[in-house]
Motif scaffolding. Structure first.
Motif, short mmCIF file in Angstrom:
data_model
loop_
_atom_site.label_atom_id
_atom_site.label_comp_id
_atom_site.label_asym_id
_atom_site.label_seq_id
_atom_site.Cartn_x
_atom_site.Cartn_y
_atom_site.Cartn_z
N LEU A 97 0.81 -1.22 0.00
CA LEU A 97 0.00 0.00 0.00
C LEU A 97 0.85 1.28 0.00
O LEU A 97 0.30 2.38 0.01
CB LEU A 97 -0.95 0.01 1.21
CG LEU A 97 -2.04 -1.06 1.21
CD1 LEU A 97 -2.79 -1.06 2.54
CD2 LEU A 97 -2.99 -0.88 0.05
N ALA A 98 2.16 1.13 -0.03
CA ALA A 98 3.04 2.30 0.01
C ALA A 98 2.76 3.21 -1.18
O ALA A 98 2.72 2.77 -2.33
CB ALA A 98 4.50 1.85 0.00
N GLY A 99 2.51 4.46 -0.90
CA GLY A 99 2.25 5.45 -1.95
C GLY A 99 0.85 5.43 -2.52
O GLY A 99 0.52 6.25 -3.38
N ALA A 100 0.01 4.53 -2.06
CA ALA A 100 -1.38 4.47 -2.56
C ALA A 100 -2.17 5.66 -2.02
O ALA A 100 -2.12 5.96 -0.83
CB ALA A 100 -2.04 3.16 -2.14
N GLN A 101 -2.87 6.33 -2.94
CA GLN A 101 -3.67 7.50 -2.58
C GLN A 101 -5.00 7.46 -3.30
O GLN A 101 -5.08 6.97 -4.42
CB GLN A 101 -2.96 8.79 -3.02
CG GLN A 101 -1.62 9.01 -2.42
CD GLN A 101 -0.99 10.28 -2.98
OE1 GLN A 101 -1.63 11.06 -3.66
NE2 GLN A 101 0.28 10.49 -2.66
N GLY A 102 -6.02 7.98 -2.65
CA GLY A 102 -7.31 8.13 -3.30
C GLY A 102 -8.39 7.25 -2.70
O GLY A 102 -8.23 6.68 -1.62
N ALA A 103 -9.48 7.15 -3.44
CA ALA A 103 -10.67 6.46 -2.96
C ALA A 103 -10.57 4.94 -3.11
O ALA A 103 -10.01 4.44 -4.08
CB ALA A 103 -11.90 6.96 -3.71
N ILE A 104 -11.12 4.26 -2.14
CA ILE A 104 -11.29 2.81 -2.22
C ILE A 104 -12.54 2.56 -3.04
O ILE A 104 -13.61 3.10 -2.75
CB ILE A 104 -11.41 2.21 -0.80
CG1 ILE A 104 -10.10 2.45 -0.03
CG2 ILE A 104 -11.76 0.73 -0.88
CD1 ILE A 104 -10.18 2.12 1.43
N ARG A 105 -12.40 1.74 -4.08
CA ARG A 105 -13.51 1.49 -5.00
C ARG A 105 -13.70 0.00 -5.23
O ARG A 105 -12.73 -0.75 -5.25
CB ARG A 105 -13.24 2.17 -6.34
CG ARG A 105 -13.08 3.66 -6.23
CD ARG A 105 -13.16 4.33 -7.60
NE ARG A 105 -12.80 5.73 -7.55
CZ ARG A 105 -13.52 6.70 -7.04
NH1 ARG A 105 -14.68 6.44 -6.50
NH2 ARG A 105 -13.11 7.95 -7.05
N PRO A 106 -14.95 -0.41 -5.44
CA PRO A 106 -15.21 -1.84 -5.66
C PRO A 106 -14.71 -2.29 -7.04
O PRO A 106 -14.77 -1.54 -8.01
CB PRO A 106 -16.73 -1.94 -5.59
CG PRO A 106 -17.22 -0.58 -5.97
CD PRO A 106 -16.18 0.38 -5.48
#
Length: 191
Positions: free
Chosen positions: A173-182
């Protein structure tokens, strides 16, 4: 009778035998009743529910706990999602939830057993990360923390401190940005 009860008062409570297994299609009604009893009617208004609505859980990642007599006393499901983006590419992950145990079986370790099995199954199936919305003090013992999910967001309102992540693969998850989406299959595809 009271004397007989007090004679055994110092003995530990004998918990019922509970088995963990994969959820089956016939479990749906009992699972929903369990979720209502454990979480209340407002459970369907949560942001996590918006991600799950109309989708199928991740393959092989719907688990239940049942007693010797076949009563469903616990449930956990995981869902395919993207946990934001990193360098313009979606970050595949799982969303865990809901985790629930029948109120009369709370405190017996059933939820912890379901969590350990869910994490192990996720790792075994090659998933790289899990996110959830929950109480950090409970989920920390399974390796979840707020740091991996710090730049992620749920659709709709959510409490930032309750968005937790677990990296099954280092820096997933390093550097992951934004909305969680299905991203999982739509429920109508199964029909």
């Amino acid at each position: 009778m009271a004397a007989l009860v007090s004679l055994f008062a110092d003995l530990p409570f004998a918990a019922p035998t509970v088995t963990l297994r994969a959820e089956r299609a016939g479990d749906a009604a009992e699972r929903e009743a369990l979720l209502d009893a454990a979480m209340g009617a407002g459970r369907t208004r949560k942001s996590s529910e918006a991600i799950r609505r109309g989708r199928l859980p991740a393959e092989g990642l719907s688990l239940v706990a049942e007693t010797e007599d076949g009563a469903l006393v616990g449930t956990v499901r995981l869902w395919n999602v993207t946990a934001g983006e990193r360098d313009g590419a979606s970050v595949d992950a799982l969303l865990l939830g809901p985790l629930a145990v029948a109120p009369q079986f709370a405190g017996l370790g059933i939820g912890a057993s379901l969590m350990r099995r869910a994490v192990a199954e996720s790792l075994w199936r090659g998933h790289r990360a899990i996110v959830l919305v929950g109480d950090a003090p409970y989920y920390e013992r399974f390796g979840f923390s707020a740091a991996p999910a710090a730049e992620l967001a749920m659709p709709g309102p959510f409490e930032r401190h309750r968005l937790l992540g677990l990296e099954l693969e280092r820096r997933a998850l390093a550097g992951a940005q934004g909305a969680i989406r299905p991203t999982g299959r739509m429920a109508v595809e199964a029909d």
